[in-house]
Motif scaffolding. Structure first.
Motif, mmCIF file in Angstrom:
data_model
loop_
_atom_site.group_PDB
_atom_site.id
_atom_site.type_symbol
_atom_site.label_atom_id
_atom_site.label_comp_id
_atom_site.label_asym_id
_atom_site.label_seq_id
_atom_site.Cartn_x
_atom_site.Cartn_y
_atom_site.Cartn_z
ATOM 1 N N ILE A 34 -38.452 -22.729 11.279
ATOM 2 C CA ILE A 34 -37.129 -22.762 10.660
ATOM 3 C C ILE A 34 -36.088 -22.850 11.760
ATOM 4 C CG2 ILE A 34 -35.469 -21.467 9.257
ATOM 5 C CD1 ILE A 34 -38.231 -20.070 8.198
ATOM 6 N N THR A 35 -35.215 -23.839 11.649
ATOM 7 C CA THR A 35 -34.146 -23.980 12.637
ATOM 8 C C THR A 35 -32.831 -24.194 11.914
ATOM 9 O OG1 THR A 35 -33.564 -25.046 14.731
ATOM 10 C CG2 THR A 35 -34.261 -26.495 12.946
ATOM 11 N N VAL A 36 -31.756 -23.716 12.514
ATOM 12 C CA VAL A 36 -30.413 -23.834 11.937
ATOM 13 C C VAL A 36 -29.601 -24.765 12.825
ATOM 14 C CG1 VAL A 36 -28.308 -22.607 11.284
ATOM 15 C CG2 VAL A 36 -30.544 -21.529 10.943
ATOM 16 N N CYS A 58 -31.022 -18.839 8.204
ATOM 17 C CA CYS A 58 -32.446 -18.576 8.451
ATOM 18 C C CYS A 58 -33.128 -18.056 7.188
ATOM 19 C CB CYS A 58 -32.617 -17.562 9.580
ATOM 20 S SG CYS A 58 -32.327 -18.210 11.237
ATOM 21 N N PHE A 75 -38.777 -18.724 13.804
ATOM 22 C CA PHE A 75 -37.359 -19.058 13.837
ATOM 23 C C PHE A 75 -37.064 -19.586 15.233
ATOM 24 C CE2 PHE A 75 -37.905 -15.780 10.628
ATOM 25 C CZ PHE A 75 -37.275 -16.357 9.538
ATOM 26 N N ASN A 90 -34.525 -21.933 17.767
ATOM 27 C CA ASN A 90 -33.216 -22.545 17.951
ATOM 28 C C ASN A 90 -33.341 -24.061 18.107
ATOM 29 O OD1 ASN A 90 -32.099 -20.001 17.880
ATOM 30 N ND2 ASN A 90 -30.991 -20.217 19.816
#
Length: 283
Positions: free
Chosen positions: A9-11, A69, A83, A85
């Motif tokens: 998961i990346t934002v 996230c 998670f 970056n």
């Protein structure tokens, strides 16, 4: 365990300069969820995620890092979450090493890989402002070791436990959310540093390095600090944050360096605003 048991998961927030390299580093067959916080470059972002088969969620507003996230984690069905970056890149075997660590340390609640900068120097998080007395001392570990907190650039954990503790605190817009998550994970088992899993992190490059972006981040950094300190029972958290902000604003770099000036002033504004509402998440 295969890497297909992991969802990454990346934002993203105007992260097109770095996101292609991150997606390219992900092993084939690994699920990736990209949550975008109202970037201005959504058309190329859509094309990029389509190219790599990643799931893309577009937020109309910037909801903050931790809440985004959580949105990504809600889409996951795998046993593990990473998670990561957008300005980080997995090195060969990193996911395999994290999965092996999860097997080796079944009681552990969360993991950090070995995080390197672009020059190969290691970045090792020794502690948190929330629990300053727990700061680790001595040399950086040269093998797997228990740590007090996890660095937010690459957090690996079991999805079931992440959901059990409620994920990232939605009241934290950005910054200090990794410390808070670490402390809540730690209630269920030790946090581990995994030496054989390597990630290169171009710290601070996830969004454009512009004065206005620096000011925006610093504003929420101060607000999050005030909130997190208060959450964990520190005396006078708002005052402590404001004092730190004033010292930063009075530093010589505020006068000499444009981007640093924007950052320091943004931090001061965030500290002042935290007096009104305690630093809780307000987009």
């Amino acid at each position: 365990m295969p890497t297909s048991s992991v969802t990454i998961i990346t934002v993203s927030y105007n992260s097109m300069a770095v996101l292609p390299a991150m997606l390219k580093s992900v092993p084939k067959g690994t699920t990736v969820v990209v949550v975008d916080n109202a970037s201005s470059d959504t058309d190329p972002l859509k094309a990029l995620t389509d190219e790599y088969g990643a799931t893309l969620q577009l937020n109309e507003d910037n909801v903050g890092f931790g809440p985004a996230c959580n949105q990504g984690a809600a889409k996951a069905e795998t046993e593990f979450l990473l998670f990561l970056n957008p300005d980080a890149e997995l090195q060969d075997g990193a996911l395999d090493a994290l999965l092996e660590a999860a097997k080796t340390y079944p009681d552990a609640s969360g993991f950090n890989p070995r995080i390197l900068d672009q020059n190969g120097s290691q970045s090792f998080k020794r502690g948190s402002k929330i629990r300053p007395n727990e700061r680790l001392k001595g040399p950086v570990p040269s093998k797997d070791a228990e740590v007090s907190v996890l660095a937010g650039s690459a957090i690996f954990c079991r999805r079931a436990l992440f959901e059990e503790i409620g994920g990232f605190d939605p009241a934290i817009f950005m910054y200090h959310e990794d410390d808070d998550l670490s402390l809540r994970l730690r209630e269920h088992g030790p946090l581990m540093y995994c030496h054989n899993a390597k990630v290169v992190h171009l710290s601070g490059h996830g969004s454009p390095r512009l004065p206005q972006v620096a000011a925006f981040k610093a504003y929420y950094s101060a607000r999050s600090r005030a909130y997190a300190l208060g959450k964990y029972g520190h005396p006078r958290p708002k005052l402590a944050t404001l004092v730190a902000a004033v010292f930063r604003a009075l530093g010589p770099d505020t006068l000499l360096i444009k981007r640093r000036r924007a950052k320091n002033i943004g931090y001061l504004k965030g500290a002042l605003s935290a007096f009104k509402d305690g630093g809780r998440n307000t987009p």
